[in-house]
Design a protein around this motif. Structure first.
Motif, mmCIF file in Angstrom:
data_model
loop_
_atom_site.group_PDB
_atom_site.id
_atom_site.type_symbol
_atom_site.label_atom_id
_atom_site.label_comp_id
_atom_site.label_asym_id
_atom_site.label_seq_id
_atom_site.Cartn_x
_atom_site.Cartn_y
_atom_site.Cartn_z
ATOM 1 N N ALA A 142 25.789 -3.272 5.490
ATOM 2 C CA ALA A 142 24.520 -3.881 5.889
ATOM 3 C C ALA A 142 23.446 -3.685 4.822
ATOM 4 O O ALA A 142 22.536 -4.512 4.685
ATOM 5 N N ASP A 143 23.566 -2.595 4.066
ATOM 6 C CA ASP A 143 22.603 -2.320 2.994
ATOM 7 C C ASP A 143 23.036 -2.942 1.662
ATOM 8 O O ASP A 143 22.375 -2.723 0.635
ATOM 9 N N GLY A 144 24.158 -3.669 1.687
ATOM 10 C CA GLY A 144 24.627 -4.314 0.469
ATOM 11 C C GLY A 144 25.359 -3.398 -0.487
ATOM 12 O O GLY A 144 25.514 -3.728 -1.669
ATOM 13 N N VAL A 145 25.813 -2.240 0.006
ATOM 14 C CA VAL A 145 26.538 -1.279 -0.841
ATOM 15 C C VAL A 145 28.030 -1.561 -0.742
ATOM 16 O O VAL A 145 28.613 -1.502 0.342
ATOM 17 N N ARG A 146 28.666 -1.840 -1.854
ATOM 18 C CA ARG A 146 30.069 -2.246 -1.861
ATOM 19 C C ARG A 146 31.000 -1.067 -2.155
ATOM 20 O O ARG A 146 31.829 -1.098 -3.054
ATOM 21 N N ALA A 147 30.822 0.003 -1.396
ATOM 22 C CA ALA A 147 31.706 1.169 -1.493
ATOM 23 C C ALA A 147 32.608 1.188 -0.263
ATOM 24 O O ALA A 147 32.292 0.586 0.765
#
Length: 245
Positions: free
Chosen positions: A134-139
């Motif tokens: 949701a925060d755009g973090v691609r981990a």
């Protein structure tokens, strides 16, 4: 491999020291400067062999304690070793994990792996992963149950009876499993069996179940690709000491 460990409590120090001993470059992050001071002066724990590993890690430079959260940037794997204190309930553990992940999130890069270690309610890993997305973090979020025994923790972490890798479905899970294999190359080289399972199964295992040793029960149907049939129990046979190098 460059690894970050969040949390300078007993669990975080153990994992950081053992990962450094296995040859990884480890950043141990904690917001409490006093905890890091205690670590540097050797006052952290009476766990056998741990003081030696800490000294070796610090002198070699493979273990770097810091309060600077930006130091975790560039690590390929990030271990969450928080929320494991005695008396903490599931909600408290999840809250501590969420806070630690909030600190990490701005410094996570695409393809990096966040690994939870505490025993938590089923669905925790998926909720943490959803928050990152949701925060755009691609981990990617994975879960590796912590099954060391007090007084035998260094031996159990460097020479485990088994490794359980809880990963998501699909290509992300395949990449996560490959990274975890590289992270645990030293442990796998000892002959420890490795089980890959879903996140929910891995979340339910871990500290409190004990570490299985030869002779412990394994349900029919468990193999290298499925840990859902694994039953852990408190080991009854002492381990021979392993050299910590």
């Amino acid at each position: 491999m460059r690894v970050s460990v969040s949390g300078c409590g007993r669990r975080g120090v153990l994992h950081a020291a053992c990962l450094a001993a296995a040859g990884h470059e480890v950043v141990l992050h904690d917001t409490d400067a006093r905890a890091l001071d205690a670590l540097r002066t050797g006052l952290t724990t009476a766990e056998p062999r741990l003081h030696r590993l800490l000294a070796l890690g610090l002198v070699s430079g493979r273990l770097r304690p810091t309060t600077d959260r930006t130091a975790v940037a560039g690590a390929r794997v990030h271990l969450l070793c928080v929320g494991a204190g005695a008396g903490l309930d599931g909600a408290s553990r999840v809250a501590a994990l969420r806070d630690a992940l909030d600190d990490l999130a701005p410094h996570l890069g695409p393809g990096e792996l966040v690994v939870g270690r505490a025993r938590v309610p089923a669905g925790t890993a998926e909720r943490l992963a959803a928050g990152l997305a949701a925060d755009g973090v691609r981990a990617t979020v994975a879960w590796v149950p912590d099954e060391h025994r007090p007084g035998h923790a260094v031996v159990d972490l460097l020479r485990p009876a088994r490794l359980v890798h809880g990963v998501p479905d699909g290509p992300a899970g395949e990449r996560a499993s490959a990274i975890l294999d590289a992270l645990h190359a030293v442990q796998l080289a000892t002959g420890a069996p490795r089980f890959v399972t879903d996140l929910a199964t891995a979340e339910d295992l871990g500290h409190g179940h004990g570490t299985p040793r030869p002779g412990d029960a394994v349900l029919a149907g468990a193999d290298d690709g499925d840990a859902r049939g694994v039953v852990s129990s408190t080991p009854g046979v002492p381990l021979a000491a392993v050299g910590a190098a």
